[in-house]
Scaffold this active site. Structure first.
Site, short mmCIF file in Angstrom:
data_model
loop_
_atom_site.label_atom_id
_atom_site.label_comp_id
_atom_site.label_asym_id
_atom_site.label_seq_id
_atom_site.Cartn_x
_atom_site.Cartn_y
_atom_site.Cartn_z
N ARG A 1 -26.35 73.25 -71.99
CA ARG A 1 -26.59 74.80 -71.66
C ARG A 1 -28.05 75.10 -72.18
NH1 ARG A 1 -22.83 76.24 -67.94
NH2 ARG A 1 -20.93 75.67 -68.52
N ARG B 1 -18.99 68.60 -82.84
CA ARG B 1 -19.03 67.81 -81.38
C ARG B 1 -19.10 68.57 -80.44
NH1 ARG B 1 -14.83 62.70 -80.01
NH2 ARG B 1 -16.64 61.51 -79.08
N SER C 1 -11.41 92.88 -75.06
CA SER C 1 -10.59 93.02 -73.82
C SER C 1 -10.89 94.20 -73.19
CB SER C 1 -9.18 93.19 -74.18
OG SER C 1 -8.55 93.65 -73.28
N GLN C 2 -11.30 93.97 -71.85
CA GLN C 2 -11.73 95.21 -71.01
C GLN C 2 -10.61 96.04 -70.72
OE1 GLN C 2 -13.85 93.27 -67.69
NE2 GLN C 2 -15.60 93.47 -68.59
N GLU D 1 -19.22 81.42 -68.05
CA GLU D 1 -19.56 80.06 -68.06
C GLU D 1 -19.10 79.18 -69.60
OE1 GLU D 1 -23.59 79.63 -67.15
OE2 GLU D 1 -23.28 80.28 -65.20
N HIS E 1 -22.18 69.26 -77.62
CA HIS E 1 -21.99 69.11 -76.07
C HIS E 1 -22.35 70.53 -75.24
CE1 HIS E 1 -20.56 67.62 -72.36
NE2 HIS E 1 -19.66 68.47 -72.15
N HIS F 1 -16.15 75.59 -71.41
CA HIS F 1 -15.94 74.63 -72.32
C HIS F 1 -14.54 74.63 -72.95
CE1 HIS F 1 -19.97 73.55 -71.91
NE2 HIS F 1 -20.20 74.97 -71.70
N ARG F 2 -13.86 73.59 -72.66
CA ARG F 2 -12.32 73.46 -73.00
C ARG F 2 -12.02 72.84 -74.24
NH1 ARG F 2 -11.46 70.24 -67.55
NH2 ARG F 2 -13.73 69.88 -68.37
C1 FAD Z 1 -25.89 73.41 -65.04
C2 FAD Z 1 -24.42 73.66 -64.79
C3 FAD Z 1 -23.92 74.06 -63.67
C4 FAD Z 1 -22.53 74.31 -63.60
N1 FAD Z 1 -22.31 74.64 -62.13
C5 FAD Z 1 -20.92 74.74 -62.21
C6 FAD Z 1 -20.52 75.43 -60.75
O1 FAD Z 1 -21.23 75.53 -59.88
N2 FAD Z 1 -19.03 75.32 -60.71
C7 FAD Z 1 -18.17 75.25 -61.55
O2 FAD Z 1 -16.92 75.44 -61.62
N3 FAD Z 1 -18.57 74.79 -62.89
C8 FAD Z 1 -19.91 74.59 -63.15
N4 FAD Z 1 -20.42 74.12 -64.44
C9 FAD Z 1 -19.33 73.97 -65.50
C10 FAD Z 1 -19.12 72.61 -65.70
O3 FAD Z 1 -18.68 71.95 -64.50
C11 FAD Z 1 -18.11 72.07 -66.78
O4 FAD Z 1 -16.96 73.01 -66.64
C12 FAD Z 1 -18.62 73.15 -68.22
O5 FAD Z 1 -19.87 72.58 -68.29
C13 FAD Z 1 -17.93 72.20 -69.33
O6 FAD Z 1 -18.30 71.12 -69.40
P1 FAD Z 1 -17.19 69.91 -69.70
O7 FAD Z 1 -16.23 69.95 -68.84
O8 FAD Z 1 -18.10 68.52 -70.02
O9 FAD Z 1 -16.85 70.28 -71.32
P2 FAD Z 1 -15.41 70.72 -72.16
O10 FAD Z 1 -14.51 71.29 -71.02
O11 FAD Z 1 -15.74 71.29 -73.32
O12 FAD Z 1 -14.98 69.17 -72.02
C14 FAD Z 1 -15.60 68.19 -72.77
C15 FAD Z 1 -15.36 66.64 -72.29
O13 FAD Z 1 -14.23 66.46 -72.55
C16 FAD Z 1 -13.74 65.71 -71.25
N5 FAD Z 1 -12.59 66.33 -70.63
C17 FAD Z 1 -12.42 67.62 -70.63
N6 FAD Z 1 -11.40 68.04 -70.01
C18 FAD Z 1 -11.08 66.75 -69.31
C19 FAD Z 1 -10.20 66.64 -68.31
N7 FAD Z 1 -9.04 67.59 -68.03
N8 FAD Z 1 -10.14 65.26 -67.74
C20 FAD Z 1 -10.53 64.22 -68.18
N9 FAD Z 1 -11.78 64.65 -69.30
C21 FAD Z 1 -11.85 65.76 -69.65
C22 FAD Z 1 -14.89 65.46 -70.81
O14 FAD Z 1 -15.49 64.07 -71.15
C23 FAD Z 1 -15.82 66.70 -70.82
O15 FAD Z 1 -17.26 66.30 -70.84
C24 FAD Z 1 -21.58 74.10 -64.39
C25 FAD Z 1 -22.33 73.66 -65.81
C26 FAD Z 1 -23.34 73.20 -65.83
C27 FAD Z 1 -24.07 72.92 -67.33
#
Ligand code: FAD
Length: 290
Positions: A239, A230, A143-144, A129, A234, A133-134
């Site tokens: 989380r 920042r 590494s496994q 999980e 987030h 966060h990208r």
């Molecule tokens: C409670 C909970 C349940 C979840 N359940 C699932 C699930 O069932 N399945 C699943 O696959 N994931 C799930 N996730 C993961 C979720 O979808 C996100 O991938 C993860 O929380 C990272 O969030 P983020 O994309 O906002 O953050 P980051 O990847 O760090 O991105 C930060 C911000 O940058 C912007 N951004 C990033 N990439 C892009 C892009 N490509 N295009 C446009 N804007 C972008 C967005 O504004 C984003 O909020 C869950 C997350 C939470 C907290």
């Protein structure tokens, strides 16, 4: 941290550990400045002096030192409008300035402040999980394909710790996983016609990459994580919430506890949110996702 063992000797951990390895620090100021001052960034001294702000800026930094990341964020934000002279918001009002940054969503100035943490006692389920966060994150994970079976440890999450039945299921499962890993490792070594001690690194990697397929989500997965403030904010907002998985919620809170004392003003808007039904604390802020 206590390292637990099942009756069969399989090792497991019951809580995440967070160690801050690095965080934004001030660099040495230019030699002619009187002391190494929080405000006297080497990269900015020449510029500040060229622009004629030297006395006011450095004097304030000396009189009202800020934590280095906060000073950096404030400098970066004030650079945008060349607010470096007498009229600018001084360090004594830095909290007000930082709050305004958050309230107006100018989160990019917080990107200049970064922190690196080592997480261990965390499971592969958690790190799967975490690495979703990208933006603004860097990861390096054990590494496994390289780790040997003898380094295998597992993580028991809070729900399993609170129920004898779940705990026994967990213990049986990690025992079986560790045993299965060893069996697969020997079968793979035999199939490849090599001995463990004589195998090359590449051969061991080939064995472990196949043996690891039996490992559960509960396998410990230590990871080094670098992110700017920042991005950390987030992550913690998403989380350390009522909706997040319990293990990552507990870990996010531990990260907050480790990072917030280093730069209190950058985190001062976080207050306790509702305690979750599982007893874990959450955090809330009026300035989400700056
Ligand atoms: C409670 C909970 C349940 C979840 N359940 C699932 C699930 O069932 N399945 C699943 O696959 N994931 C799930 N996730 C993961 C979720 O979808 C996100 O991938 C993860 O929380 C990272 O969030 P983020 O994309 O906002 O953050 P980051 O990847 O760090 O991105 C930060 C911000 O940058 C912007 N951004 C990033 N990439 C892009 C892009 N490509 N295009 C446009 N804007 C972008 C967005 O504004 C984003 O909020 C869950 C997350 C939470 C907290």
């Amino acid at each position: 941290m206590t390292i637990h063992q099942t009756a069969k000797g399989t090792r497991y951990l019951t809580a995440p550990r967070v160690e801050v390895l690095a965080h934004t620090k001030r660099v040495r100021a230019r030699d002619h400045l009187p002391i190494i001052s929080p405000g006297a960034f080497a990269f900015s001294n020449d510029f500040i002096e060229e622009m004629g702000f030297g006395d006011s800026y450095v004097g304030d930094a000396l009189d009202n030192p800020l934590p280095p990341g906060t000073e950096l964020a404030k400098f970066a934000g004030q650079l945008c409008y060349l607010s470096l002279g007498e009229q600018r918001t001084k360090n004594a009002q830095a909290q007000q300035y930082i709050d305004h940054i958050k309230a107006s969503g100018h989160g990019s100035v917080l990107e200049h402040v970064s922190a690196t943490v080592l997480l261990w006692g965390v499971s592969r389920a958690l790190t799967h999980e975490l690495v979703r966060h990208r933006v603004g994150f860097g990861f390096s994970q054990v590494s496994q394909r390289y780790i040997a079976g003898r380094h295998l440890r597992f993580v028991e999450t809070p729900a399993y710790q609170q129920s004898a039945e779940l705990h026994n299921l967990f213990a049986d499962w990690i025992d079986a996983s560790a045993e299965q890993y060893q069996i697969r490792e020997s079968v793979l070594l035999n199939t490849m016609g090599i001995g463990y001690d004589t195998a090359t690194t590449e051969q061991r990697k080939a064995v472990r990459q196949e043996a690891r397929r039996c490992l559960p989500n509960e396998t410990e997965a230590p990871i080094v994580v670098t992110a700017n403030v920042r991005s950390w904010r987030h992550f913690i907002e998403q989380r350390c919430s009522p909706f997040a998985d319990a293990e990552i919620c507990r870990c996010a809170y531990a990260v907050y506890q480790a990072l917030s004392p280093l730069e209190p003003m950058l985190w001062s808007d976080y207050t306790p949110g509702p305690v979750r039904p599982d007893g874990l604390p959450t955090l809330t802020t009026p300035y989400r996702k700056v």
